[in-house]
Design an enzyme around this catalytic site. Structure first.
Site, PDB file in Angstrom:
ATOM      1  N   GLU A   1      39.332  -9.384 -12.483  1.00 38.27           N
ATOM      2  CA  GLU A   1      39.034 -10.616 -13.176  1.00 38.27           C
ATOM      3  C   GLU A   1      40.459 -11.207 -12.841  1.00 38.27           C
ATOM      4  O   GLU A   1      41.620 -10.385 -10.947  1.00 38.27           O
ATOM      5  CB  GLU A   1      39.774  -9.890 -14.685  1.00 38.27           C
ATOM      6  CG  GLU A   1      38.875 -10.027 -15.318  1.00 38.27           C
ATOM      7  CD  GLU A   1      39.308  -9.405 -16.903  1.00 38.27           C
ATOM      8  OE1 GLU A   1      40.613  -8.838 -16.975  1.00 38.27           O
ATOM      9  OE2 GLU A   1      38.558  -8.756 -17.801  1.00 38.27           O
TER      10      GLU A   1
ATOM     11  N   HIS B   1      43.039 -16.025 -18.008  1.00 41.43           N
ATOM     12  CA  HIS B   1      42.636 -15.003 -16.935  1.00 41.43           C
ATOM     13  C   HIS B   1      40.996 -15.217 -16.721  1.00 41.43           C
ATOM     14  O   HIS B   1      40.254 -15.863 -17.944  1.00 41.43           O
ATOM     15  CB  HIS B   1      43.078 -13.786 -17.515  1.00 41.43           C
ATOM     16  CG  HIS B   1      42.392 -14.131 -19.128  1.00 41.43           C
ATOM     17  ND1 HIS B   1      42.594 -13.526 -20.020  1.00 41.43           N
ATOM     18  CD2 HIS B   1      41.349 -12.438 -19.091  1.00 41.43           C
ATOM     19  CE1 HIS B   1      41.939 -13.289 -21.285  1.00 41.43           C
ATOM     20  NE2 HIS B   1      41.281 -11.945 -20.517  1.00 41.43           N
TER      21      HIS B   1
ATOM     22  N   HIS C   1      36.938 -13.877 -17.105  1.00 40.11           N
ATOM     23  CA  HIS C   1      36.242 -12.516 -17.607  1.00 40.11           C
ATOM     24  C   HIS C   1      34.848 -12.542 -16.433  1.00 40.11           C
ATOM     25  O   HIS C   1      34.254 -14.023 -16.298  1.00 40.11           O
ATOM     26  CB  HIS C   1      35.836 -13.101 -18.771  1.00 40.11           C
ATOM     27  CG  HIS C   1      36.312 -12.845 -19.545  1.00 40.11           C
ATOM     28  ND1 HIS C   1      35.898 -12.889 -21.278  1.00 40.11           N
ATOM     29  CD2 HIS C   1      37.805 -11.815 -19.811  1.00 40.11           C
ATOM     30  CE1 HIS C   1      37.589 -11.624 -21.828  1.00 40.11           C
ATOM     31  NE2 HIS C   1      37.829 -11.978 -20.920  1.00 40.11           N
TER      32      HIS C   1
ATOM     33  N   ASP D   1      42.670  -8.284 -24.696  1.00 38.23           N
ATOM     34  CA  ASP D   1      43.000 -10.064 -24.895  1.00 38.23           C
ATOM     35  C   ASP D   1      43.715 -10.223 -26.270  1.00 38.23           C
ATOM     36  O   ASP D   1      45.134 -11.095 -25.625  1.00 38.23           O
ATOM     37  CB  ASP D   1      42.438 -10.531 -24.569  1.00 38.23           C
ATOM     38  CG  ASP D   1      41.349 -10.507 -23.438  1.00 38.23           C
ATOM     39  OD1 ASP D   1      41.576 -10.267 -22.348  1.00 38.23           O
ATOM     40  OD2 ASP D   1      40.169 -11.076 -23.160  1.00 38.23           O
TER      41      ASP D   1
END
Length: 181
Positions: A31, A87, A89, A100
Site C-alpha cells: 500500500e 492511499h 489498495h 480506513d
C-alpha cells in the site's frame, strides 16, 4: 458538484492525482499512504470558494505491506492546509475498509486509488466513508520554491567550509603562515 459546499474541497489538481497514481504503482504490491494538502481555489482563478487539493505529503517512517500502511501520527505536520488522506489498495478494491474508516475522522476528503492505477482507478470519500464526487482540475500549479537556495549557494558554502578546519584553522593561507613547516 457532489456534497462539498462553498468553502470546502472543490477538486483535486490533476498533477497531484497523477503523482498519487504513480507513487501507488511504484509501491505495489504494498500500500501507498500520503496526506492531502490544499490551496485556496482563488489562487487558481476559479470562480468559487474552497480548497483545491494540490499536495501529497509522504510521511517519513511510513510502514506498508500489501494490506495496510501505518504512519507515525507524531510525524504528521499540523497544517491549516491539511485536507485529508490518500492511499492505495493494491487489490484494486475502491471501498474503504473498517481500518480506513477509523483514519477518516481527520480531514475533509479521503482518496483510495486501486490497481492497476489508471486515471479512472480512484474514488474520493467523506469522513463517514461515503463516496463523493471530486472533480479533477486542470490547474496551473504554483511554482513555489521548496528550497530557498540554489546549487551555487550550496557549492559556495561547501567551498567556504573546506577552507577552514574544525578548530578554525584557515587552510587558505600558506603552510608556514599557519605555523607548519
Amino acid at each position: 458538484m457532489g456534497i462539498f459546499r462553498s468553502g470546502e474541497v472543490v477538486g483535486i489538481a490533476e498533477a497531484a492525482l497523477e503523482f498519487a497514481l504513480e507513487a501507488s504503482e511504484d509501491a505495489h504490491p504494498d500500500e501507498y499512504m500520503g496526506f492531502l494538502r490544499g490551496e485556496d481555489a482563488r489562487k487558481f482563478d476559479l470562480d468559487y470558494e474552497g480548497t483545491v487539493l494540490t499536495d501529497i505529503l509522504v510521511i517519513p517512517g511510513t510502514e506498508s505491506n500489501p494490506v495496510s500502511a501505518t504512519v507515525d501520527s507524531n510525524m504528521i505536520p499540523n497544517s491549516s492546509r491539511a485536507a485529508g488522506s490518500i492511499h492505495s489498495h493494491p487489490n484494486g478494491v475502491l471501498r474503504p475498509s473498517d481500518a480506513d474508516l477509523q483514519t477518516f475522522g481527520k480531514g475533509k476528503v479521503h482518496v483510495i486509488v486501486g490497481a492497476p492505477y489508471r486515471k479512472s482507478d480512484w474514488q474520493a470519500f467523506d469522513r463517514e466513508g461515503n463516496p463523493v464526487d471530486l472533480p479533477v482540475l486542470d490547474v496551473e500549479m504554483p511554482e513555489d520554491e521548496f528550497f530557498d537556495f540554489s546549487q551555487e549557494d550550496i557549492d559556495a558554502e561547501l567551498m567556504e567550509e573546506s577552507d577552514y578546519g574544525a578548530d578554525g584553522t584557515d587552510f587558505r593561507s600558506e603552510p608556514d603562515e599557519r605555523g607548519e613547516r
